[in-house]
Design an enzyme around this catalytic site. Structure first.
Site, PDB file in Angstrom:
ATOM      1  N   ARG A 106       0.852  -1.198   0.000  1.00  0.00           N
ATOM      2  CA  ARG A 106       0.000   0.000   0.000  1.00  0.00           C
ATOM      3  C   ARG A 106       0.884   1.243   0.000  1.00  0.00           C
ATOM      4  NH1 ARG A 106      -1.287   1.976   4.734  1.00  0.00           N
ATOM      5  NH2 ARG A 106      -2.100   0.057   5.642  1.00  0.00           N
ATOM      6  N   LYS A 108      -7.899   6.502 -19.059  1.00  0.00           N
ATOM      7  CA  LYS A 108      -8.156   6.999 -20.407  1.00  0.00           C
ATOM      8  C   LYS A 108      -6.939   6.783 -21.326  1.00  0.00           C
ATOM      9  CE  LYS A 108     -11.929   8.583 -18.410  1.00  0.00           C
ATOM     10  NZ  LYS A 108     -12.543   7.696 -17.477  1.00  0.00           N
ATOM     11  N   ASP A 120      -6.090  19.037 -14.586  1.00  0.00           N
ATOM     12  CA  ASP A 120      -6.498  17.689 -14.991  1.00  0.00           C
ATOM     13  C   ASP A 120      -6.112  17.555 -16.467  1.00  0.00           C
ATOM     14  OD1 ASP A 120      -7.854  15.413 -15.878  1.00  0.00           O
ATOM     15  OD2 ASP A 120      -9.459  15.666 -14.414  1.00  0.00           O
ATOM     16  N   TYR A 166     -15.471  17.689 -15.337  1.00  0.00           N
ATOM     17  CA  TYR A 166     -16.015  16.324 -15.383  1.00  0.00           C
ATOM     18  C   TYR A 166     -17.068  16.159 -14.271  1.00  0.00           C
ATOM     19  CZ  TYR A 166     -16.279  11.364 -14.305  1.00  0.00           C
ATOM     20  OH  TYR A 166     -16.742  10.115 -14.000  1.00  0.00           O
TER      21      TYR A 166
END
Ligand code: PLP
Length: 408
Positions: free
Chosen positions: A65, A214, A189, A117
Site C-alpha cells: 500500500r 483513459k 487535470d 467532469y
C-alpha cells in the site's frame, strides 16, 4: 493547505532532464533494468509484503500500500513525461482528485471550472457540503468572474483543459500567473490530452492529475489515476496522504497501464489525425448544429490550444439538430461507435453527457455550463477513418424526419 515552496526550482522537462525524448521515456523507461534475470520487460511485483533484512532494518520496500516496485516504475515514467518531481499512482482518477483535495484544510477555497467532469463536480460539491473546504465553480474563461474568485483568496485552482465535455480551452500559463499572484496553487487535470500533447507543469502548474483509465492506459481495461507534483515537498505530502488514506493503485493495474503507456505517442498521433477528419466532417454536416473541437480554426480556444498543446487531441463533442430526440436517434443508430462512458481507448465511443457522464451534476449546473440534451461526446479510436465517417453519416441521417425532411 501546505506552505508554498519556492516555485520553479524543481521543475523538470523530460528532454532537459536526461536527454531522452518523451517518446523514448514512454516506450522504454525501465526496459532491460531487471537485475535478477535480465528480463527485458520489467517484471510485475505482486507481493503485498517484503522481507526485512534484519531487526529494525526494512529493505527498500516493506508493504505494497505504501510503495511497490511496479507501481513506482509507472509513477517514475509519468513523472518524467510530465516533467515533475514525482508521482503518486492511485486506484482511480477520482482517487487522484481525492488525494489532491487532501492537501486542503477546512475554510480553504478551491476554484473549479463550472464545466468540469461530472464526477469531479460531484465530489467537490459533496465534500464542500460536509465543510471539508469551500468550492466556487466558475467559468475560468470569463475574466470578471475569475477575478472575483481570486479576490476570495483561493488555496487551489483546478483547471481542466480541454474541458469535459465541451472542449473549452483554458490558458494555463495566464491563469497560473494570476492564481499564484493571489497565493493559490494550480492543479491541471490533463486526462484529455496526456503528457504527449500537453505539459501543464512547464506552463506553471504545481500539480497534474490524470485518470490513467483513459489515454495513458488506452485500452479500456484498467481503471486508475495519478497525481504528479512539480515540487518534492508536495510529493512527500501526497505520498504520506496516499498511504494514510489507502488509495494507491494495484501493482497489476500499474503493470497493465505501463504496457498501454508504451504506445501512447503513436496511438494519439493516429487518433488525433482521425479526430480532425471527423470534426471537419461534422462541421459540414447538415444535421449538426455546432462542433466543439479545438483543432477547428472556428473554435474560440483554437489559438491558445495551438500555443499550449502539441496537438488537438482525439476528443470532440457536437450538438446534433433535433435536440434530445436527435441525440437518441443518433446513439441508437451507430454501429462502429459504441454508446458507453469513458474515453481515450483504442475503440471509438459516443456518450450523451446529460444522461451519462454529467447526469449527477444536476440540471441547473449543467445549464450554467452549457451542457444540453443535444450534446454528444465522441472519443475517437484506432478504427479506419472511412468506417467512422460512414457510421456517423448514416446515424446522423436518421435525424432528418425531425427536421421536417425525408432525407438529407
Ligand atoms: N477527470 C476527467 C477529466 C475524467 O474524464 C474522468 C473520468 O471520466 C476522471 C477525472 C475520473 O477518472 P476515473 O473514472 O478513472 O475515476
Amino acid at each position: 493547505m501546505a506552505e508554498q515552496p519556492d516555485h520553479g526550482t524543481q521543475q523538470r522537462m523530460p528532454s532537459m532532464d536526461n536527454g531522452k525524448s518523451p517518446q523514448t521515456i514512454a516506450a522504454a523507461n525501465g526496459i532491460g533494468s531487471d537485475a535478477q534475470y535480465g528480463a527485458v520487460t520489467p517484471p510485475i511485483h505482486l507481493s503485498t509484503t517484503y522481507r526485512f533484512p534484519g531487526f529494525e532494518k526494512p529493505g527498500p520496500y516493506d508493504y505494497s500500500r505504501t510503495a511497490n516496485p511496479t507501481r513506482d516504475l509507472l509513477a517514475d515514467t509519468l513523472a518524467q513525461l510530465e516533467g515533475g518531481a514525482g508521482a503518486v499512482v492511485t486506484a482511480t482518477g477520482m482517487a487522484a482528485v481525492s488525494l489532491l483535495l487532501a492537501m486542503l484544510d477546512p475554510g480553504d477555497l478551491i476554484v473549479a471550472p463550472h464545466d468540469c467532469y461530472g464526477g469531479t463536480h460531484r465530489l467537490l460539491s459533496m465534500r464542500a457540503a460536509k465543510g471539508h473546504f469551500d468550492v466556487a465553480f466558475v467559468d475560468l474563461n470569463e475574466a470578471a468572474g475569475f477575478a472575483e474568485a481570486l479576490r476570495r483568496g483561493p488555496a487551489l485552482i483546478l483547471i481542466e483543459t480541454p474541458s469535459n465535455p465541451l472542449m473549452r480551452i483554458t490558458d494555463i500559463a495566464k491563469l497560473a500567473e494570476q492564481g499564484k499572484a493571489a497565493g493559490a496553487r494550480i492543479a491541471v487535470d490533463n486526462t484529455f490530452l496526456s503528457p504527449a500533447l500537453q505539459q501543464p507543469l512547464a506552463l506553471g502548474a504545481d500539480f497534474v492529475i490524470h485518470s490513467t483509465t483513459k489515454y495513458l492506459n488506452g485500452h479500456s481495461d484498467v481503471v486508475g489515476g495519478a497525481v504528479i507534483a512539480a515540487h518534492t515537498q508536495d510529493l512527500n505530502h501526497l505520498k504520506e496522504w496516499a498511504n494514510a488514506m489507502g488509495l494507491t493503485g494495484s501493482p497489476f493495474d500499474a503493470y497493465l497501464t505501463l504496457r498501454g503507456l508504451r504506445t501512447l505517442f503513436p496511438r494519439l498521433e493516429y487518433q488525433q489525425r482521425t479526430a480532425f477528419a471527423v470534426a471537419d466532417f461534422l462541421d459540414r454536416h447538415p444535421c449538426v448544429e455546432t462542433v466543439h473541437y479545438p483543432g477547428l480554426p472556428s473554435h474560440p480556444g483554437h489559438a491558445i490550444a495551438e500555443r499550449q498543446q502539441r496537438g488537438f487531441g482525439a476528443m470532440l463533442s457536437f450538438n446534433i439538430k433535433g435536440g434530445a430526440d436527435g441525440a437518441r436517434r443518433f446513439v441508437e443508430a451507430v454501429k462502429v461507435f459504441t454508446l458507453a462512458e469513458s474515453l481515450g481507448g483504442i475503440e471509438s465511443l459516443v456518450a450523451h453527457p446529460v444522461t451519462m457522464t454529467h447526469a449527477s451534476m444536476g440540471i441547473e449546473a449543467r445549464r450554467a455550463a452549457g451542457i444540453d440534451d443535444s450534446l454528444l461526446r465522441l472519443s475517437i479510436g484506432l478504427e479506419g477513418e472511412r468506417d467512422l465517417l460512414m457510421d456517423l453519416d448514416q446515424a446522423l441521417r436518421t435525424v432528418a424526419p425531425l427536421l421536417g425532411r425525408s432525407s438529407v
